[in-house]
Motif scaffolding. Sequence first.
Motif, PDB file in Angstrom:
ATOM      1  N   TRP A 160       0.820  -1.204   0.000  1.00  0.00           N
ATOM      2  CA  TRP A 160       0.000   0.000   0.000  1.00  0.00           C
ATOM      3  C   TRP A 160       0.863   1.266   0.000  1.00  0.00           C
ATOM      4  O   TRP A 160       0.468   2.280  -0.549  1.00  0.00           O
ATOM      5  CB  TRP A 160      -0.896   0.024   1.239  1.00  0.00           C
ATOM      6  CG  TRP A 160      -2.039  -0.929   1.193  1.00  0.00           C
ATOM      7  CD1 TRP A 160      -2.189  -2.012   0.369  1.00  0.00           C
ATOM      8  CD2 TRP A 160      -3.219  -0.895   2.007  1.00  0.00           C
ATOM      9  NE1 TRP A 160      -3.367  -2.648   0.629  1.00  0.00           N
ATOM     10  CE2 TRP A 160      -4.018  -1.986   1.630  1.00  0.00           C
ATOM     11  CE3 TRP A 160      -3.665  -0.065   3.025  1.00  0.00           C
ATOM     12  CZ2 TRP A 160      -5.248  -2.255   2.228  1.00  0.00           C
ATOM     13  CZ3 TRP A 160      -4.882  -0.320   3.635  1.00  0.00           C
ATOM     14  CH2 TRP A 160      -5.661  -1.401   3.228  1.00  0.00           C
ATOM     15  N   LEU A 161       1.999   1.207   0.652  1.00  0.00           N
ATOM     16  CA  LEU A 161       2.851   2.383   0.782  1.00  0.00           C
ATOM     17  C   LEU A 161       3.255   2.878  -0.606  1.00  0.00           C
ATOM     18  O   LEU A 161       3.820   2.115  -1.395  1.00  0.00           O
ATOM     19  CB  LEU A 161       4.097   2.020   1.594  1.00  0.00           C
ATOM     20  CG  LEU A 161       4.852   3.146   2.284  1.00  0.00           C
ATOM     21  CD1 LEU A 161       3.977   3.796   3.356  1.00  0.00           C
ATOM     22  CD2 LEU A 161       6.135   2.625   2.886  1.00  0.00           C
ATOM     23  N   PRO A 162       2.998   4.145  -0.947  1.00  0.00           N
ATOM     24  CA  PRO A 162       3.249   4.609  -2.321  1.00  0.00           C
ATOM     25  C   PRO A 162       4.707   4.507  -2.745  1.00  0.00           C
ATOM     26  O   PRO A 162       4.989   4.280  -3.924  1.00  0.00           O
ATOM     27  CB  PRO A 162       2.773   6.070  -2.296  1.00  0.00           C
ATOM     28  CG  PRO A 162       2.692   6.439  -0.849  1.00  0.00           C
ATOM     29  CD  PRO A 162       2.382   5.199  -0.118  1.00  0.00           C
ATOM     30  N   ASN A 163       5.638   4.676  -1.817  1.00  0.00           N
ATOM     31  CA  ASN A 163       7.051   4.529  -2.160  1.00  0.00           C
ATOM     32  C   ASN A 163       7.604   3.159  -1.788  1.00  0.00           C
ATOM     33  O   ASN A 163       8.802   2.911  -1.921  1.00  0.00           O
ATOM     34  CB  ASN A 163       7.895   5.621  -1.487  1.00  0.00           C
ATOM     35  CG  ASN A 163       7.721   6.959  -2.173  1.00  0.00           C
ATOM     36  OD1 ASN A 163       7.513   7.037  -3.379  1.00  0.00           O
ATOM     37  ND2 ASN A 163       7.769   8.023  -1.391  1.00  0.00           N
ATOM     38  N   GLY A 164       6.734   2.285  -1.324  1.00  0.00           N
ATOM     39  CA  GLY A 164       7.148   0.934  -0.997  1.00  0.00           C
ATOM     40  C   GLY A 164       8.120   0.881   0.172  1.00  0.00           C
ATOM     41  O   GLY A 164       8.635   1.897   0.635  1.00  0.00           O
ATOM     42  N   ARG A 165       8.363  -0.315   0.657  1.00  0.00           N
ATOM     43  CA  ARG A 165       9.350  -0.536   1.702  1.00  0.00           C
ATOM     44  C   ARG A 165      10.324  -1.637   1.298  1.00  0.00           C
ATOM     45  O   ARG A 165      11.263  -1.942   2.005  1.00  0.00           O
ATOM     46  CB  ARG A 165       8.648  -0.891   3.011  1.00  0.00           C
ATOM     47  CG  ARG A 165       9.514  -0.861   4.226  1.00  0.00           C
ATOM     48  CD  ARG A 165       9.948   0.525   4.608  1.00  0.00           C
ATOM     49  NE  ARG A 165       8.867   1.316   5.154  1.00  0.00           N
ATOM     50  CZ  ARG A 165       8.962   2.580   5.534  1.00  0.00           C
ATOM     51  NH1 ARG A 165      10.120   3.197   5.390  1.00  0.00           N
ATOM     52  NH2 ARG A 165       7.933   3.233   6.015  1.00  0.00           N
ATOM     53  N   THR A 166      10.122  -2.193   0.109  1.00  0.00           N
ATOM     54  CA  THR A 166      11.069  -3.170  -0.419  1.00  0.00           C
ATOM     55  C   THR A 166      12.335  -2.428  -0.839  1.00  0.00           C
ATOM     56  O   THR A 166      12.262  -1.469  -1.617  1.00  0.00           O
ATOM     57  CB  THR A 166      10.455  -3.912  -1.621  1.00  0.00           C
ATOM     58  OG1 THR A 166       9.302  -4.631  -1.179  1.00  0.00           O
ATOM     59  CG2 THR A 166      11.455  -4.870  -2.233  1.00  0.00           C
ATOM     60  N   THR A 167      13.483  -2.844  -0.305  1.00  0.00           N
ATOM     61  CA  THR A 167      14.721  -2.070  -0.480  1.00  0.00           C
ATOM     62  C   THR A 167      15.885  -2.985  -0.851  1.00  0.00           C
ATOM     63  O   THR A 167      15.991  -4.107  -0.349  1.00  0.00           O
ATOM     64  CB  THR A 167      15.069  -1.307   0.811  1.00  0.00           C
ATOM     65  OG1 THR A 167      13.924  -0.580   1.272  1.00  0.00           O
ATOM     66  CG2 THR A 167      16.216  -0.340   0.579  1.00  0.00           C
ATOM     67  N   ILE A 168      16.735  -2.478  -1.746  1.00  0.00           N
ATOM     68  CA  ILE A 168      17.988  -3.158  -2.081  1.00  0.00           C
ATOM     69  C   ILE A 168      19.121  -2.176  -1.824  1.00  0.00           C
ATOM     70  O   ILE A 168      19.038  -0.996  -2.190  1.00  0.00           O
ATOM     71  CB  ILE A 168      18.010  -3.605  -3.555  1.00  0.00           C
ATOM     72  CG1 ILE A 168      16.794  -4.484  -3.877  1.00  0.00           C
ATOM     73  CG2 ILE A 168      19.298  -4.363  -3.870  1.00  0.00           C
ATOM     74  CD1 ILE A 168      16.725  -4.911  -5.324  1.00  0.00           C
ATOM     75  N   TRP A 169      20.189  -2.677  -1.181  1.00  0.00           N
ATOM     76  CA  TRP A 169      21.358  -1.853  -0.891  1.00  0.00           C
ATOM     77  C   TRP A 169      22.525  -2.322  -1.750  1.00  0.00           C
ATOM     78  O   TRP A 169      22.812  -3.523  -1.843  1.00  0.00           O
ATOM     79  CB  TRP A 169      21.737  -1.953   0.576  1.00  0.00           C
ATOM     80  CG  TRP A 169      20.721  -1.350   1.498  1.00  0.00           C
ATOM     81  CD1 TRP A 169      20.650  -0.053   1.923  1.00  0.00           C
ATOM     82  CD2 TRP A 169      19.616  -2.017   2.121  1.00  0.00           C
ATOM     83  NE1 TRP A 169      19.578   0.126   2.767  1.00  0.00           N
ATOM     84  CE2 TRP A 169      18.924  -1.063   2.910  1.00  0.00           C
ATOM     85  CE3 TRP A 169      19.134  -3.329   2.098  1.00  0.00           C
ATOM     86  CZ2 TRP A 169      17.791  -1.383   3.652  1.00  0.00           C
ATOM     87  CZ3 TRP A 169      18.006  -3.647   2.829  1.00  0.00           C
ATOM     88  CH2 TRP A 169      17.346  -2.683   3.601  1.00  0.00           C
ATOM     89  N   PHE A 170      23.214  -1.359  -2.387  1.00  0.00           N
ATOM     90  CA  PHE A 170      24.351  -1.652  -3.262  1.00  0.00           C
ATOM     91  C   PHE A 170      25.607  -1.004  -2.694  1.00  0.00           C
ATOM     92  O   PHE A 170      25.562   0.121  -2.174  1.00  0.00           O
ATOM     93  CB  PHE A 170      24.110  -1.106  -4.677  1.00  0.00           C
ATOM     94  CG  PHE A 170      22.876  -1.656  -5.358  1.00  0.00           C
ATOM     95  CD1 PHE A 170      22.940  -2.814  -6.116  1.00  0.00           C
ATOM     96  CD2 PHE A 170      21.662  -0.997  -5.252  1.00  0.00           C
ATOM     97  CE1 PHE A 170      21.811  -3.309  -6.754  1.00  0.00           C
ATOM     98  CE2 PHE A 170      20.525  -1.484  -5.885  1.00  0.00           C
ATOM     99  CZ  PHE A 170      20.602  -2.640  -6.637  1.00  0.00           C
ATOM    100  N   ASP A 171      26.710  -1.704  -2.831  1.00  0.00           N
ATOM    101  CA  ASP A 171      28.006  -1.118  -2.462  1.00  0.00           C
ATOM    102  C   ASP A 171      28.254   0.090  -3.369  1.00  0.00           C
ATOM    103  O   ASP A 171      28.194  -0.018  -4.598  1.00  0.00           O
ATOM    104  CB  ASP A 171      29.120  -2.155  -2.644  1.00  0.00           C
ATOM    105  CG  ASP A 171      30.452  -1.681  -2.087  1.00  0.00           C
ATOM    106  OD1 ASP A 171      30.882  -0.563  -2.431  1.00  0.00           O
ATOM    107  OD2 ASP A 171      31.059  -2.438  -1.319  1.00  0.00           O
ATOM    108  N   ALA A 172      28.518   1.241  -2.761  1.00  0.00           N
ATOM    109  CA  ALA A 172      28.674   2.470  -3.544  1.00  0.00           C
ATOM    110  C   ALA A 172      29.916   2.445  -4.417  1.00  0.00           C
ATOM    111  O   ALA A 172      29.988   3.170  -5.415  1.00  0.00           O
ATOM    112  CB  ALA A 172      28.730   3.678  -2.601  1.00  0.00           C
ATOM    113  N   ALA A 173      30.892   1.597  -4.083  1.00  0.00           N
ATOM    114  CA  ALA A 173      32.124   1.532  -4.867  1.00  0.00           C
ATOM    115  C   ALA A 173      32.022   0.564  -6.027  1.00  0.00           C
ATOM    116  O   ALA A 173      32.484   0.857  -7.142  1.00  0.00           O
ATOM    117  CB  ALA A 173      33.292   1.136  -3.955  1.00  0.00           C
ATOM    118  N   THR A 174      31.396  -0.586  -5.797  1.00  0.00           N
ATOM    119  CA  THR A 174      31.387  -1.644  -6.808  1.00  0.00           C
ATOM    120  C   THR A 174      30.025  -1.896  -7.435  1.00  0.00           C
ATOM    121  O   THR A 174      29.937  -2.537  -8.486  1.00  0.00           O
ATOM    122  CB  THR A 174      31.874  -2.962  -6.181  1.00  0.00           C
ATOM    123  OG1 THR A 174      30.932  -3.382  -5.177  1.00  0.00           O
ATOM    124  CG2 THR A 174      33.247  -2.776  -5.531  1.00  0.00           C
ATOM    125  N   GLY A 175      28.973  -1.456  -6.789  1.00  0.00           N
ATOM    126  CA  GLY A 175      27.629  -1.742  -7.277  1.00  0.00           C
ATOM    127  C   GLY A 175      27.125  -3.116  -6.892  1.00  0.00           C
ATOM    128  O   GLY A 175      26.015  -3.510  -7.270  1.00  0.00           O
TER     129      GLY A 175
END
Length: 363
Positions: A272-287
């Motif tokens: 229901w949340l318009p921006n969702g709460r499903t999240t993925i985190w990526f290493d800022a250096a390597t992706g």
Amino acid sequence: MMKLLDTLHRWTGGFIGLLLALLGLSGTILLHKGLWIGVPGAGDAQRQDLATVVAATEKLMALPGDPQGIIYATPRLGLHQLRFGEDAGLYANQSGEVALRWGSQWERPELWLFDFHHHLFAGDSGEWVIGIAGLCGLFFVVSGIILWWRTRRTFQLRLWPKRMSRPAIVMHHRDLGIVVAPLLLLSIVTGTMMIFRPFALGVVAPFGPVAETARALDLPKYKGGPLAEHPDFAAMLTEARRRYPTAEFRILSLPRGPGDPISLRMRQQAEWLPNGRTTIWFDAATGKVLGAHDALAMPPGAQAFNKAYPLHSAKVGGLALQILMTMSGLSLTLLGSLALWSFWFRRPKPAKRPVKKTLLAST
């Protein structure tokens, strides 16, 4: 007991009625933001195909000024919003073409209205004030229902007081309040839930163990390397789409501090949340993917909590809930402002005490 409750209801309303009225009015205006934002492309249909999103992301994140992230277009607002430091930002269409820039939130009414409604222009301190106002609003509704019961036989529904006298305003306040009480409860409870976590945990307690819900709401923290000069956003978005094929891209955020990851929030269709709460985190250096959080796998209590904001802002329920929440906001504005007026400017004058005349007998 009833006299004390009535006194508390009146005095608290006299001091906090204006704030509740302003919150009701600003919330109602924000509810219909998509209708008055007035930027070319605002009414465009949402596009979520991978190629279009990747192209727009790479184009926008390459703009000068060190962009901090993107809020992607929604079905209600067909523009991407890019964020910079010091409240600067821009709107862009879904092809990545800049539609409008601003250097401060004060240049865009939807931004400063949002800041007022959520923070009173005072950051975390303002949130606390709003949370306290929400608890007071909850007290008003409950105590108002109790006080109304004594006078229920005189009920008359009016959208406006019969006259601007204190008795007429009080009668209007009492009878309109009982009609909109369920809507006010929905607005106030969901709004306060987003500010005071202990209050929210109490509300969602029937859905599951409180400790389990609290743990689920505290998202994991990841650390990685320094931000690459040219992050591979295409690879990140492609991996996100592979993991969640039917989810919308919602918010891409660059690291806030050294070692922080790049985060991508997504909204799965059942969220229901318009921006969702499903999240993925990526290493800022390597992706490289550091971790992922599936909002639909959260325990029932946490999922119930995630429904507070979409209910509060009528992001679900279509036109019907929008109308109901508009009625709630306007009613709160009317009840709060008239309560303030009747308390401070239409208070009954104290009755004059009769002067006793003393007859003096002469001797």
